[in-house]
Design a protein around this motif. Structure first.
Motif, mmCIF file in Angstrom:
data_model
loop_
_atom_site.group_PDB
_atom_site.id
_atom_site.type_symbol
_atom_site.label_atom_id
_atom_site.label_comp_id
_atom_site.label_asym_id
_atom_site.label_seq_id
_atom_site.Cartn_x
_atom_site.Cartn_y
_atom_site.Cartn_z
ATOM 1 N N VAL A 1 -38.291 12.836 35.061
ATOM 2 C CA VAL A 1 -39.236 13.193 35.598
ATOM 3 C C VAL A 1 -39.983 13.584 34.696
ATOM 4 C CG1 VAL A 1 -39.784 15.283 36.995
ATOM 5 C CG2 VAL A 1 -37.712 13.924 37.776
ATOM 6 N N ASN A 2 -39.701 14.271 34.178
ATOM 7 C CA ASN A 2 -41.106 15.476 32.954
ATOM 8 C C ASN A 2 -41.696 13.718 32.379
ATOM 9 O OD1 ASN A 2 -41.026 17.644 33.482
ATOM 10 N ND2 ASN A 2 -38.844 17.866 31.278
ATOM 11 N N GLU A 3 -41.215 12.577 31.689
ATOM 12 C CA GLU A 3 -41.043 11.794 31.419
ATOM 13 C C GLU A 3 -42.252 10.992 31.856
ATOM 14 O OE1 GLU A 3 -41.012 8.827 27.921
ATOM 15 O OE2 GLU A 3 -39.826 11.000 28.252
ATOM 16 N N LEU A 4 -42.751 11.435 32.592
ATOM 17 C CA LEU A 4 -43.767 10.986 33.816
ATOM 18 C C LEU A 4 -45.076 12.001 34.373
ATOM 19 C CD1 LEU A 4 -41.974 9.783 36.917
ATOM 20 C CD2 LEU A 4 -42.609 8.496 35.044
ATOM 21 N N ASP A 5 -45.214 13.100 33.527
ATOM 22 C CA ASP A 5 -46.093 14.165 33.717
ATOM 23 C C ASP A 5 -46.509 13.477 32.035
ATOM 24 O OD1 ASP A 5 -47.365 16.195 32.572
ATOM 25 O OD2 ASP A 5 -46.020 17.229 32.935
ATOM 26 N N GLU B 1 -49.750 14.515 30.852
ATOM 27 C CA GLU B 1 -49.913 15.603 30.136
ATOM 28 C C GLU B 1 -48.798 15.908 29.166
ATOM 29 O OE1 GLU B 1 -51.836 18.661 32.874
ATOM 30 O OE2 GLU B 1 -53.522 17.715 32.901
ATOM 31 N N ARG B 2 -48.065 16.115 29.227
ATOM 32 C CA ARG B 2 -46.933 16.914 28.918
ATOM 33 C C ARG B 2 -46.165 15.146 27.452
ATOM 34 N NH1 ARG B 2 -41.092 19.636 30.714
ATOM 35 N NH2 ARG B 2 -40.984 19.699 28.646
ATOM 36 N N GLU B 3 -47.505 14.290 28.062
ATOM 37 C CA GLU B 3 -46.024 12.981 26.939
ATOM 38 C C GLU B 3 -47.818 13.184 26.175
ATOM 39 O OE1 GLU B 3 -43.900 10.043 26.169
ATOM 40 O OE2 GLU B 3 -43.610 11.553 27.643
ATOM 41 N N ALA B 4 -49.156 13.288 26.524
ATOM 42 C CA ALA B 4 -50.080 13.144 25.412
ATOM 43 C C ALA B 4 -49.536 14.615 24.701
ATOM 44 C CB ALA B 4 -51.203 13.693 26.136
ATOM 45 N N GLU B 5 -49.063 15.638 24.750
ATOM 46 C CA GLU B 5 -48.741 16.751 23.786
ATOM 47 C C GLU B 5 -47.874 16.106 23.401
ATOM 48 O OE1 GLU B 5 -50.859 19.357 23.328
ATOM 49 O OE2 GLU B 5 -52.113 19.221 24.707
ATOM 50 N N ALA B 6 -46.449 15.697 23.136
ATOM 51 C CA ALA B 6 -45.557 15.156 23.110
ATOM 52 C C ALA B 6 -46.599 13.937 21.491
ATOM 53 C CB ALA B 6 -44.449 14.753 23.562
ATOM 54 N N THR C 1 -47.271 7.055 12.841
ATOM 55 C CA THR C 1 -48.214 7.999 13.708
ATOM 56 C C THR C 1 -48.350 7.332 14.835
ATOM 57 O OG1 THR C 1 -50.029 6.544 12.840
ATOM 58 C CG2 THR C 1 -50.035 8.574 11.741
ATOM 59 N N ALA C 2 -48.579 8.255 16.274
ATOM 60 C CA ALA C 2 -48.742 7.484 17.237
ATOM 61 C C ALA C 2 -50.050 7.711 17.308
ATOM 62 C CB ALA C 2 -48.540 8.722 18.267
ATOM 63 N N PRO C 3 -50.781 6.539 18.438
ATOM 64 C CA PRO C 3 -51.999 6.406 18.885
ATOM 65 C C PRO C 3 -53.298 7.767 19.136
ATOM 66 C CG PRO C 3 -50.884 4.869 20.149
ATOM 67 C CD PRO C 3 -49.651 5.780 19.221
ATOM 68 N N GLU C 4 -54.040 7.993 19.075
ATOM 69 C CA GLU C 4 -54.732 9.100 19.204
ATOM 70 C C GLU C 4 -55.015 9.344 20.349
ATOM 71 O OE1 GLU C 4 -59.166 11.081 18.336
ATOM 72 O OE2 GLU C 4 -59.129 9.367 17.817
ATOM 73 N N VAL C 5 -54.545 10.411 21.097
ATOM 74 C CA VAL C 5 -54.270 10.836 23.110
ATOM 75 C C VAL C 5 -56.754 10.782 22.957
ATOM 76 C CG1 VAL C 5 -54.168 11.596 24.239
ATOM 77 C CG2 VAL C 5 -52.132 11.269 23.184
ATOM 78 N N MET C 6 -56.681 9.842 23.985
ATOM 79 C CA MET C 6 -58.008 10.504 24.328
ATOM 80 C C MET C 6 -58.125 11.720 25.417
ATOM 81 S SD MET C 6 -59.461 8.552 22.043
ATOM 82 C CE MET C 6 -60.708 8.601 22.209
ATOM 83 N N TYR C 7 -58.883 13.157 25.576
ATOM 84 C CA TYR C 7 -57.844 13.765 26.151
ATOM 85 C C TYR C 7 -58.707 13.641 27.178
ATOM 86 C CZ TYR C 7 -53.893 16.297 23.726
ATOM 87 O OH TYR C 7 -52.793 16.492 22.922
ATOM 88 N N ASP C 8 -60.328 13.204 27.240
ATOM 89 C CA ASP C 8 -61.323 13.554 27.638
ATOM 90 C C ASP C 8 -60.618 12.760 29.153
ATOM 91 O OD1 ASP C 8 -62.502 15.388 26.714
ATOM 92 O OD2 ASP C 8 -63.475 13.775 26.016
ATOM 93 N N PHE C 9 -59.857 11.532 28.688
ATOM 94 C CA PHE C 9 -59.511 10.403 29.602
ATOM 95 C C PHE C 9 -58.564 10.192 30.418
ATOM 96 C CE2 PHE C 9 -63.350 9.009 26.793
ATOM 97 C CZ PHE C 9 -64.377 8.424 27.912
ATOM 98 N N SER C 10 -57.920 11.442 29.749
ATOM 99 C CA SER C 10 -55.895 11.295 30.601
ATOM 100 C C SER C 10 -56.115 12.729 31.265
ATOM 101 C CB SER C 10 -54.949 12.125 29.416
ATOM 102 O OG SER C 10 -55.773 10.559 28.057
ATOM 103 N N SER C 11 -54.993 12.284 32.685
ATOM 104 C CA SER C 11 -54.304 13.440 33.255
ATOM 105 C C SER C 11 -53.303 13.194 33.082
ATOM 106 C CB SER C 11 -55.511 13.236 34.490
ATOM 107 O OG SER C 11 -54.437 12.077 34.653
ATOM 108 N N LYS C 12 -52.823 14.327 34.146
ATOM 109 C CA LYS C 12 -51.194 14.477 34.719
ATOM 110 C C LYS C 12 -50.345 12.983 34.859
ATOM 111 C CE LYS C 12 -47.867 17.451 36.661
ATOM 112 N NZ LYS C 12 -47.187 18.178 35.673
ATOM 113 N N ARG C 13 -51.231 12.488 35.124
ATOM 114 C CA ARG C 13 -50.839 11.003 35.845
ATOM 115 C C ARG C 13 -51.136 9.957 34.827
ATOM 116 N NH1 ARG C 13 -47.398 12.276 39.039
ATOM 117 N NH2 ARG C 13 -47.374 13.894 40.239
#
Length: 117
Positions: A26-30, A32-37, A54-66
Protein backbone atom coordinates in the motif's frame (compact mmCIF):
# COMPACT_ATOMS: atom_id res chain seq x y z
CA UNK A 1 -4.29 -20.42 11.05
CA UNK A 2 -4.81 -22.71 8.08
CA UNK A 3 -1.09 -22.96 7.22
CA UNK A 4 -0.39 -24.61 10.58
CA UNK A 5 -2.78 -27.43 9.64
CA UNK A 6 -0.32 -28.47 6.91
CA UNK A 7 2.92 -27.35 8.52
CA UNK A 8 2.52 -27.39 12.29
CA UNK A 9 6.25 -27.07 12.97
CA UNK A 10 6.56 -23.75 11.12
CA UNK A 11 8.80 -21.28 12.91
CA UNK A 12 7.75 -18.37 10.71
CA UNK A 13 5.14 -15.77 11.58
CA UNK A 14 3.41 -15.95 8.20
CA UNK A 15 0.54 -13.73 9.29
CA UNK A 16 2.98 -11.04 10.42
CA UNK A 17 5.00 -11.46 7.23
CA UNK A 18 1.93 -11.01 5.02
CA UNK A 19 0.76 -8.05 7.09
CA UNK A 20 4.16 -6.36 6.68
CA UNK A 21 4.12 -7.07 2.94
CA UNK A 22 0.61 -5.58 2.69
CA UNK A 23 1.68 -2.36 4.42
CA UNK A 24 4.65 -2.08 2.07
CA UNK A 25 2.45 -2.75 -0.95
CA UNK A 26 0.00 0.00 0.00
CA UNK A 27 2.83 2.42 0.82
CA UNK A 28 4.31 1.77 -2.63
CA UNK A 29 1.18 3.39 -4.10
CA UNK A 30 1.76 6.63 -2.16
CA UNK A 31 3.78 8.62 -4.69
CA UNK A 32 4.58 11.42 -2.26
CA UNK A 33 6.40 8.82 -0.15
CA UNK A 34 7.95 7.37 -3.27
CA UNK A 35 9.18 10.83 -4.28
CA UNK A 36 10.87 11.30 -0.91
CA UNK A 37 12.43 7.84 -1.13
CA UNK A 38 13.69 8.57 -4.65
CA UNK A 39 15.35 11.80 -3.53
CA UNK A 40 16.75 10.17 -0.39
CA UNK A 41 18.24 7.37 -2.51
CA UNK A 42 20.26 9.80 -4.63
CA UNK A 43 21.44 11.70 -1.54
CA UNK A 44 22.46 8.47 0.23
CA UNK A 45 24.46 7.26 -2.77
CA UNK A 46 26.24 10.61 -3.12
CA UNK A 47 27.06 10.74 0.62
CA UNK A 48 28.71 7.32 0.31
CA UNK A 49 30.89 8.22 -2.66
CA UNK A 50 28.61 6.67 -5.26
CA UNK A 51 27.50 9.92 -6.90
CA UNK A 52 27.27 8.29 -10.32
CA UNK A 53 24.45 6.10 -8.96
CA UNK A 54 21.34 8.28 -9.00
CA UNK A 55 17.60 8.22 -9.45
CA UNK A 56 15.84 10.60 -11.80
CA UNK A 57 15.17 14.02 -10.27
CA UNK A 58 11.64 14.27 -8.89
CA UNK A 59 9.60 17.10 -10.37
CA UNK A 60 7.69 17.99 -7.21
CA UNK A 61 5.59 20.71 -8.90
CA UNK A 62 4.08 18.05 -11.18
CA UNK A 63 3.77 15.24 -8.63
CA UNK A 64 1.13 14.34 -6.05
CA UNK A 65 0.01 11.44 -3.88
CA UNK A 66 -1.30 9.71 -7.05
CA UNK A 67 1.22 10.96 -9.68
CA UNK A 68 5.01 10.77 -9.61
CA UNK A 69 6.79 12.81 -12.26
CA UNK A 70 10.55 12.59 -12.76
CA UNK A 71 12.95 14.22 -15.14
CA UNK A 72 13.73 12.15 -18.26
CA UNK A 73 17.19 10.56 -18.25
CA UNK A 74 18.93 10.05 -21.58
CA UNK A 75 21.09 6.98 -21.76
CA UNK A 76 21.67 3.51 -23.11
CA UNK A 77 20.27 0.54 -21.25
CA UNK A 78 23.07 -1.47 -19.71
CA UNK A 79 21.90 -4.66 -21.42
CA UNK A 80 21.97 -2.89 -24.83
CA UNK A 81 25.29 -1.12 -24.41
CA UNK A 82 28.03 -1.95 -26.89
CA UNK A 83 30.76 -0.16 -24.92
CA UNK A 84 33.56 -2.03 -23.21
CA UNK A 85 32.82 -0.62 -19.74
CA UNK A 86 29.73 -2.77 -19.07
CA UNK A 87 31.63 -5.08 -16.66
CA UNK A 88 32.84 -2.03 -14.72
CA UNK A 89 29.30 -0.64 -14.60
CA UNK A 90 27.99 -3.99 -13.36
CA UNK A 91 30.56 -3.71 -10.57
CA UNK A 92 29.25 -0.23 -9.73
CA UNK A 93 25.69 -1.62 -9.60
CA UNK A 94 26.80 -4.47 -7.33
CA UNK A 95 28.60 -2.01 -5.05
CA UNK A 96 25.48 0.16 -4.93
CA UNK A 97 23.26 -2.80 -3.99
CA UNK A 98 25.64 -3.94 -1.26
CA UNK A 99 25.75 -0.36 0.05
CA UNK A 100 21.96 -0.26 0.14
CA UNK A 101 21.67 -3.63 1.87
CA UNK A 102 24.49 -3.26 4.37
CA UNK A 103 24.70 0.48 4.99
CA UNK A 104 21.59 2.48 4.15
CA UNK A 105 19.04 -0.19 5.09
CA UNK A 106 16.89 0.81 2.12
CA UNK A 107 16.79 -1.32 -0.99
CA UNK A 108 15.74 -0.10 -4.44
CA UNK A 109 13.90 -3.16 -5.68
CA UNK A 110 13.37 -2.40 -9.36
CA UNK A 111 16.65 -3.35 -11.06
CA UNK A 112 15.31 -4.03 -14.56
CA UNK A 113 17.56 -3.03 -17.50
CA UNK A 114 15.62 0.19 -18.12
CA UNK A 115 16.71 1.39 -14.67
CA UNK A 116 20.37 0.67 -15.35
CA UNK A 117 21.66 3.28 -17.81
Amino acid sequence: PLYLKYNDDSNTDLVGLIDAWGVGFVNELDYEREAEATTAFSVAMKERGLGSVTAPEVMYDFSSKRVLTTRWVDGVRLDASKTNDVPRLCGVALNAYLTMLLDTGTLHCDPHPGNLL
